[in-house]
Design a protein around this motif. Structure first.
Motif, PDB file in Angstrom:
ATOM      1  N   LEU A 117      36.132  35.952  55.496  1.00 29.02           N
ATOM      2  CA  LEU A 117      36.281  34.892  56.494  1.00 29.02           C
ATOM      3  C   LEU A 117      37.614  34.158  56.309  1.00 29.02           C
ATOM      4  CD1 LEU A 117      32.669  33.410  56.624  1.00 29.02           C
ATOM      5  CD2 LEU A 117      33.865  34.654  58.447  1.00 29.02           C
ATOM      6  N   LEU A 118      37.997  33.924  55.044  1.00 34.21           N
ATOM      7  CA  LEU A 118      39.281  33.290  54.765  1.00 34.21           C
ATOM      8  C   LEU A 118      40.417  34.167  55.291  1.00 34.21           C
ATOM      9  CD1 LEU A 118      41.119  31.149  53.496  1.00 34.21           C
ATOM     10  CD2 LEU A 118      40.837  32.342  51.305  1.00 34.21           C
ATOM     11  N   GLN A 119      40.334  35.455  55.036  1.00 39.04           N
ATOM     12  CA  GLN A 119      41.366  36.367  55.523  1.00 39.04           C
ATOM     13  C   GLN A 119      41.452  36.330  57.052  1.00 39.04           C
ATOM     14  OE1 GLN A 119      39.826  39.820  53.277  1.00 39.04           O
ATOM     15  NE2 GLN A 119      41.928  40.024  52.478  1.00 39.04           N
ATOM     16  N   ALA A 120      40.302  36.354  57.716  1.00 40.29           N
ATOM     17  CA  ALA A 120      40.283  36.312  59.183  1.00 40.29           C
ATOM     18  C   ALA A 120      40.839  34.982  59.695  1.00 40.29           C
ATOM     19  CB  ALA A 120      38.861  36.530  59.692  1.00 40.29           C
ATOM     20  N   ALA A 121      40.483  33.877  59.037  1.00 43.06           N
ATOM     21  CA  ALA A 121      40.973  32.558  59.443  1.00 43.06           C
ATOM     22  C   ALA A 121      42.487  32.465  59.280  1.00 43.06           C
ATOM     23  CB  ALA A 121      40.279  31.460  58.635  1.00 43.06           C
ATOM     24  N   LEU A 122      43.005  33.035  58.203  1.00 46.11           N
ATOM     25  CA  LEU A 122      44.456  33.016  57.987  1.00 46.11           C
ATOM     26  C   LEU A 122      45.178  33.771  59.100  1.00 46.11           C
ATOM     27  CD1 LEU A 122      44.541  33.533  54.133  1.00 46.11           C
ATOM     28  CD2 LEU A 122      45.291  31.484  55.374  1.00 46.11           C
ATOM     29  N   VAL A 123      44.638  34.910  59.500  1.00 50.06           N
ATOM     30  CA  VAL A 123      45.250  35.673  60.594  1.00 50.06           C
ATOM     31  C   VAL A 123      45.149  34.887  61.900  1.00 50.06           C
ATOM     32  CG1 VAL A 123      45.080  37.756  62.015  1.00 50.06           C
ATOM     33  CG2 VAL A 123      44.908  37.931  59.527  1.00 50.06           C
ATOM     34  N   LEU A 124      43.952  34.371  62.201  1.00 52.33           N
ATOM     35  CA  LEU A 124      43.744  33.627  63.439  1.00 52.33           C
ATOM     36  C   LEU A 124      44.672  32.420  63.534  1.00 52.33           C
ATOM     37  CD1 LEU A 124      42.146  33.091  66.073  1.00 52.33           C
ATOM     38  CD2 LEU A 124      40.556  31.750  64.664  1.00 52.33           C
ATOM     39  N   PHE A 125      44.676  31.586  62.481  1.00 48.35           N
ATOM     40  CA  PHE A 125      45.520  30.389  62.514  1.00 48.35           C
ATOM     41  C   PHE A 125      46.998  30.764  62.484  1.00 48.35           C
ATOM     42  CE2 PHE A 125      41.734  28.119  60.474  1.00 48.35           C
ATOM     43  CZ  PHE A 125      41.238  27.743  61.702  1.00 48.35           C
TER      44      PHE A 125
ATOM     45  N   LEU B 164      51.240  32.835  56.918  1.00 50.96           N
ATOM     46  CA  LEU B 164      49.780  32.817  56.809  1.00 50.96           C
ATOM     47  C   LEU B 164      49.202  34.198  57.094  1.00 50.96           C
ATOM     48  CD1 LEU B 164      48.817  29.414  58.468  1.00 50.96           C
ATOM     49  CD2 LEU B 164      48.835  29.985  56.027  1.00 50.96           C
ATOM     50  N   ILE B 165      49.756  34.873  58.085  1.00 59.71           N
ATOM     51  CA  ILE B 165      49.310  36.240  58.380  1.00 59.71           C
ATOM     52  C   ILE B 165      49.568  37.133  57.167  1.00 59.71           C
ATOM     53  CG2 ILE B 165      49.742  38.281  59.800  1.00 59.71           C
ATOM     54  CD1 ILE B 165      50.353  36.235  62.126  1.00 59.71           C
ATOM     55  N   ARG B 166      50.727  36.999  56.583  1.00 59.26           N
ATOM     56  CA  ARG B 166      51.058  37.790  55.390  1.00 59.26           C
ATOM     57  C   ARG B 166      50.130  37.434  54.225  1.00 59.26           C
ATOM     58  NH1 ARG B 166      56.703  37.929  52.063  1.00 59.26           N
ATOM     59  NH2 ARG B 166      56.094  39.652  50.738  1.00 59.26           N
ATOM     60  N   ALA B 167      49.811  36.153  54.074  1.00 58.68           N
ATOM     61  CA  ALA B 167      48.932  35.708  52.982  1.00 58.68           C
ATOM     62  C   ALA B 167      47.520  36.240  53.139  1.00 58.68           C
ATOM     63  CB  ALA B 167      48.910  34.181  52.926  1.00 58.68           C
ATOM     64  N   SER B 168      47.130  36.604  54.344  1.00 57.60           N
ATOM     65  CA  SER B 168      45.764  37.079  54.566  1.00 57.60           C
ATOM     66  C   SER B 168      45.462  38.367  53.802  1.00 57.60           C
ATOM     67  CB  SER B 168      45.504  37.290  56.056  1.00 57.60           C
ATOM     68  OG  SER B 168      46.223  38.421  56.545  1.00 57.60           O
ATOM     69  N   ALA B 169      46.473  39.129  53.459  1.00 56.98           N
ATOM     70  CA  ALA B 169      46.250  40.376  52.717  1.00 56.98           C
ATOM     71  C   ALA B 169      45.711  40.100  51.315  1.00 56.98           C
ATOM     72  CB  ALA B 169      47.540  41.184  52.636  1.00 56.98           C
ATOM     73  N   ASN B 170      46.128  38.979  50.729  1.00 56.33           N
ATOM     74  CA  ASN B 170      45.676  38.628  49.380  1.00 56.33           C
ATOM     75  C   ASN B 170      45.760  37.104  49.210  1.00 56.33           C
ATOM     76  OD1 ASN B 170      45.002  38.444  46.724  1.00 56.33           O
ATOM     77  ND2 ASN B 170      46.421  40.018  46.020  1.00 56.33           N
ATOM     78  N   PRO B 171      44.801  36.376  49.773  1.00 64.19           N
ATOM     79  CA  PRO B 171      44.859  34.913  49.729  1.00 64.19           C
ATOM     80  C   PRO B 171      44.977  34.317  48.327  1.00 64.19           C
ATOM     81  CG  PRO B 171      43.182  35.630  51.266  1.00 64.19           C
ATOM     82  CD  PRO B 171      43.650  36.855  50.530  1.00 64.19           C
ATOM     83  N   SER B 172      44.371  34.944  47.336  1.00 61.36           N
ATOM     84  CA  SER B 172      44.413  34.358  45.991  1.00 61.36           C
ATOM     85  C   SER B 172      45.828  34.318  45.427  1.00 61.36           C
ATOM     86  CB  SER B 172      43.474  35.111  45.042  1.00 61.36           C
ATOM     87  OG  SER B 172      43.872  36.456  44.926  1.00 61.36           O
ATOM     88  N   GLU B 173      46.710  35.159  45.929  1.00 62.44           N
ATOM     89  CA  GLU B 173      48.108  35.136  45.481  1.00 62.44           C
ATOM     90  C   GLU B 173      48.941  34.118  46.263  1.00 62.44           C
ATOM     91  OE1 GLU B 173      50.069  38.880  45.306  1.00 62.44           O
ATOM     92  OE2 GLU B 173      48.604  39.739  43.932  1.00 62.44           O
TER      93      GLU B 173
END
Length: 135
Positions: free
Chosen positions: A7-15, A60-69
């Motif tokens: 869900l976090l990954q999807a939210a990062l892409v959406l936002f 944010l889109i790029r961060a969605s691949a690995n949010p913990s990083e």
């Protein structure tokens, strides 16, 4: 059902996509997304904001691949959204002609902050080691 991390990954892409679309949002609903009259390009300040948010959106889109990083980027997005929304809310209340922001970008920014803040993992609170110079 999607897990919290998904869900976090999807939210990062959406936002991220929405942040990249601030300019078109201003064309569709100017009273909720702009602070000036006329075309979005009529304000140098607005175009600067569009540029900053477009870059944030791409990251944010790029961060969605690995949010913990990308925790610091995500927390920056959370807290800068809260501050931005708060300032805009006060300014809207002080100037009735800008009340459209109370229905547009103010709640949108608070939604970004709440969703990302709630979905961010809490368990990994490692502190990176600080390397001090000799001496």
């Amino acid at each position: 059902m999607m897990g919290r991390y998904s869900l976090l990954q999807a939210a990062l892409v959406l936002f991220g996509v929405i942040f990249c679309l601030i300019y078109p949002l201003a064309l569709v609903w100017p009273s909720g997304w702009m602070w000036h009259e006329g075309a979005p390009v009529a304000s140098q300040y607005y175009m600067m904001i569009v540029g900053v948010y477009a870059v944030l959106g791409l990251f944010l889109i790029r961060a969605s691949a690995n949010p913990s990083e990308h925790r610091s980027l995500i927390w920056f997005t959370v807290w800068s959204s809260v501050v931005h929304a708060g300032i805009m809310a006060v300014q809207s209340l002080q100037n009735p002609e800008h009340m459209g922001h109370m229905m547009g970008d103010v709640p949108a920014l608070l939604l970004v902050a709440i969703v990302l803040g709630v979905l961010m993992p809490r368990g990994d609170r490692r502190v990176d080691p600080v390397i001090l110079p000799d001496g």
